[in-house]
Design an enzyme around this catalytic site. Sequence first.
Site, PDB file in Angstrom:
ATOM      1  N   LYS A 102     -34.616  27.426 -13.843  1.00 49.67           N
ATOM      2  CA  LYS A 102     -34.600  26.875 -12.473  1.00 49.67           C
ATOM      3  C   LYS A 102     -34.413  25.359 -12.501  1.00 49.67           C
ATOM      4  O   LYS A 102     -33.557  24.813 -11.814  1.00 49.67           O
ATOM      5  CB  LYS A 102     -35.925  27.211 -11.737  1.00 49.67           C
ATOM      6  N   ARG A 117     -43.609  31.184  -4.309  1.00 50.76           N
ATOM      7  CA  ARG A 117     -43.904  31.969  -5.503  1.00 50.76           C
ATOM      8  C   ARG A 117     -44.587  33.289  -5.167  1.00 50.76           C
ATOM      9  O   ARG A 117     -44.895  34.072  -6.040  1.00 50.76           O
ATOM     10  CB  ARG A 117     -44.828  31.165  -6.407  1.00 50.76           C
ATOM     11  N   ARG A 127     -38.445  24.642 -25.507  1.00 52.09           N
ATOM     12  CA  ARG A 127     -38.229  23.585 -24.507  1.00 52.09           C
ATOM     13  C   ARG A 127     -38.950  22.306 -24.914  1.00 52.09           C
ATOM     14  O   ARG A 127     -40.054  22.316 -25.413  1.00 52.09           O
ATOM     15  CB  ARG A 127     -38.752  24.034 -23.147  1.00 52.09           C
ATOM     16  N   ARG A 151     -44.492  20.831 -23.108  1.00 52.87           N
ATOM     17  CA  ARG A 151     -45.398  20.917 -21.972  1.00 52.87           C
ATOM     18  C   ARG A 151     -46.681  21.613 -22.406  1.00 52.87           C
ATOM     19  O   ARG A 151     -46.635  22.549 -23.195  1.00 52.87           O
ATOM     20  CB  ARG A 151     -44.719  21.737 -20.862  1.00 52.87           C
ATOM     21  N   ARG A 203     -48.173  33.554 -17.337  1.00 56.32           N
ATOM     22  CA  ARG A 203     -47.203  33.120 -16.316  1.00 56.32           C
ATOM     23  C   ARG A 203     -46.183  34.228 -16.040  1.00 56.32           C
ATOM     24  O   ARG A 203     -45.825  34.489 -14.891  1.00 56.32           O
ATOM     25  CB  ARG A 203     -46.491  31.837 -16.760  1.00 56.32           C
TER      26      ARG A 203
HETATM   27  P1  AP5 Z   1     -36.090  25.352 -17.480  1.00 54.30           P
HETATM   28  O1  AP5 Z   1     -34.904  24.954 -16.682  1.00 54.30           O
HETATM   29  O2  AP5 Z   1     -37.105  24.336 -17.808  1.00 54.30           O
HETATM   30  O3  AP5 Z   1     -36.751  26.669 -16.840  1.00 54.30           O
HETATM   31  P2  AP5 Z   1     -37.630  26.847 -15.533  1.00 54.30           P
HETATM   32  O4  AP5 Z   1     -37.154  28.112 -14.857  1.00 54.30           O
HETATM   33  O5  AP5 Z   1     -37.646  25.605 -14.730  1.00 54.30           O
HETATM   34  O6  AP5 Z   1     -39.017  27.184 -16.212  1.00 54.30           O
HETATM   35  P3  AP5 Z   1     -40.476  26.632 -15.918  1.00 54.30           P
HETATM   36  O7  AP5 Z   1     -41.290  26.983 -17.127  1.00 54.30           O
HETATM   37  O8  AP5 Z   1     -40.428  25.216 -15.470  1.00 54.30           O
HETATM   38  O9  AP5 Z   1     -40.893  27.571 -14.751  1.00 54.30           O
HETATM   39  P4  AP5 Z   1     -42.310  27.841 -14.291  1.00 54.30           P
HETATM   40  O10 AP5 Z   1     -42.057  28.512 -13.001  1.00 54.30           O
HETATM   41  O11 AP5 Z   1     -43.159  28.581 -15.264  1.00 54.30           O
HETATM   42  O12 AP5 Z   1     -42.973  26.381 -14.256  1.00 54.30           O
HETATM   43  P5  AP5 Z   1     -43.225  25.361 -13.076  1.00 54.30           P
HETATM   44  O13 AP5 Z   1     -43.152  23.996 -13.621  1.00 54.30           O
HETATM   45  O14 AP5 Z   1     -42.433  25.710 -11.888  1.00 54.30           O
HETATM   46  O15 AP5 Z   1     -35.523  26.020 -18.828  1.00 54.30           O
HETATM   47  C1  AP5 Z   1     -36.380  26.454 -19.861  1.00 54.30           C
HETATM   48  C2  AP5 Z   1     -35.742  26.124 -21.224  1.00 54.30           C
HETATM   49  O16 AP5 Z   1     -34.584  26.926 -21.422  1.00 54.30           O
HETATM   50  C3  AP5 Z   1     -35.276  24.665 -21.350  1.00 54.30           C
HETATM   51  O17 AP5 Z   1     -35.546  24.233 -22.648  1.00 54.30           O
HETATM   52  C4  AP5 Z   1     -33.762  24.714 -21.064  1.00 54.30           C
HETATM   53  O18 AP5 Z   1     -33.066  23.697 -21.759  1.00 54.30           O
HETATM   54  C5  AP5 Z   1     -33.397  26.119 -21.527  1.00 54.30           C
HETATM   55  N1  AP5 Z   1     -32.420  26.757 -20.657  1.00 54.30           N
HETATM   56  C6  AP5 Z   1     -32.442  26.766 -19.297  1.00 54.30           C
HETATM   57  N2  AP5 Z   1     -31.449  27.505 -18.798  1.00 54.30           N
HETATM   58  C7  AP5 Z   1     -30.777  27.989 -19.881  1.00 54.30           C
HETATM   59  C8  AP5 Z   1     -29.644  28.840 -20.025  1.00 54.30           C
HETATM   60  N3  AP5 Z   1     -28.995  29.340 -18.955  1.00 54.30           N
HETATM   61  N4  AP5 Z   1     -29.212  29.133 -21.279  1.00 54.30           N
HETATM   62  C9  AP5 Z   1     -29.867  28.637 -22.348  1.00 54.30           C
HETATM   63  N5  AP5 Z   1     -30.931  27.826 -22.290  1.00 54.30           N
HETATM   64  C10 AP5 Z   1     -31.392  27.512 -21.066  1.00 54.30           C
HETATM   65  O19 AP5 Z   1     -44.758  25.685 -12.747  1.00 54.30           O
HETATM   66  C11 AP5 Z   1     -45.775  25.399 -13.694  1.00 54.30           C
HETATM   67  C12 AP5 Z   1     -47.121  25.840 -13.149  1.00 54.30           C
HETATM   68  O20 AP5 Z   1     -47.417  25.090 -11.930  1.00 54.30           O
HETATM   69  C13 AP5 Z   1     -47.240  27.306 -12.723  1.00 54.30           C
HETATM   70  O21 AP5 Z   1     -47.566  28.128 -13.819  1.00 54.30           O
HETATM   71  C14 AP5 Z   1     -48.356  27.219 -11.678  1.00 54.30           C
HETATM   72  O22 AP5 Z   1     -49.610  27.129 -12.306  1.00 54.30           O
HETATM   73  C15 AP5 Z   1     -48.074  25.898 -10.976  1.00 54.30           C
HETATM   74  N6  AP5 Z   1     -47.206  26.070  -9.811  1.00 54.30           N
HETATM   75  C16 AP5 Z   1     -45.943  25.596  -9.659  1.00 54.30           C
HETATM   76  N7  AP5 Z   1     -45.425  25.974  -8.478  1.00 54.30           N
HETATM   77  C17 AP5 Z   1     -46.393  26.691  -7.851  1.00 54.30           C
HETATM   78  C18 AP5 Z   1     -46.452  27.382  -6.616  1.00 54.30           C
HETATM   79  N8  AP5 Z   1     -45.404  27.407  -5.762  1.00 54.30           N
HETATM   80  N9  AP5 Z   1     -47.598  28.030  -6.308  1.00 54.30           N
HETATM   81  C19 AP5 Z   1     -48.662  28.006  -7.130  1.00 54.30           C
HETATM   82  N10 AP5 Z   1     -48.659  27.403  -8.327  1.00 54.30           N
HETATM   83  C20 AP5 Z   1     -47.533  26.762  -8.695  1.00 54.30           C
HETATM   84 MG    MG Z   2     -39.121  24.158 -14.286  1.00 56.97          MG
END
Ligand code: AP5
Ligand code: MG
Length: 213
Positions: A13, A88, A127, A160, A171
């Site tokens: 994402k 979410r 990552r 991270r 997660r």
């Molecule tokens: P990346 O682009 O970083 O993936 P991402 O989908 O953004 O993954 P996240 O881990 O950030 O998602 P998440 O939902 O768990 O975390 P968030 O920060 O939102 O890509 C991942 C890796 O793969 C990278 O190294 C990249 O280079 C590689 N890559 C990407 N695309 C690729 C491709 N197509 N091919 C090959 N390689 C690729 O949330 C963190 C925490 O915050 C949650 O667990 C929760 O506790 C809290 N939180 C956040 N939002 C909410 C909400 N709305 N409600 C409640 N709690 C929340």
């Molecule tokens: Mg992310």
Amino acid sequence: MIIILLGAPGAGKGSQAELLVKRYNIPHISTGDIFRDNFKNETPIGKLAKEYIDKGQLVPDSLTNDIVRERLSAKDVSNGFILDGYPRNINQAEALDKILKRFGWEITRVINIATPLDLLVKRISGRRVCSNCGAVYHIENKKTKHEGICDICFNPVVQREDDNEQTVLTRIKIYEEQTKDLIDYYNEKGLLSNVSGITIPQTDKEVVEILGE
Ligand code: AP5
Ligand code: MG
């Protein structure tokens, strides 16, 4: 243009959002990034959110909805925005519907990044993120030009804290239990498009086919 990026943890994402920001010149709003910024700045919201994030659990909806409502009141969203990691669950999606209605806005498209589940753990464990600007890299798929140093701001890249195996599995479980329901929620509204999430350029190509240049 209002875009929602749906997808499991590690689906890509944040990576696709980065490309959309450059193409459409609209801000990227990631609730995860907002929580991490708050934590870095030692705010009360940051301290509270970290208790949930470190365990891989969702931060309570009331707090999350409040920070999104506040973020969407800023001036820079007037031409649209990209939501990453919000909503979410159905409760958050309904809260978002209310916020959008109040502003008279409509969602342009919900893009579901359908990365196969077996790739997620490898993505997340490889990552690396910049400790300063948050730019996202991968030790195999998206390397930094100089090992361990951010290409953009030249600060060290790190893992991270919630990217350890135990937290990642929680997660993914929560994604399966709560977030996946949003695929049907938006499909029923005729707003959903799926992209493969296999490689970054291929996914980008599919996104452009959906949204236009
Ligand atoms: P990346 O682009 O970083 O993936 P991402 O989908 O953004 O993954 P996240 O881990 O950030 O998602 P998440 O939902 O768990 O975390 P968030 O920060 O939102 O890509 C991942 C890796 O793969 C990278 O190294 C990249 O280079 C590689 N890559 C990407 N695309 C690729 C491709 N197509 N091919 C090959 N390689 C690729 O949330 C963190 C925490 O915050 C949650 O667990 C929760 O506790 C809290 N939180 C956040 N939002 C909410 C909400 N709305 N409600 C409640 N709690 C929340
Ligand atoms: Mg992310």
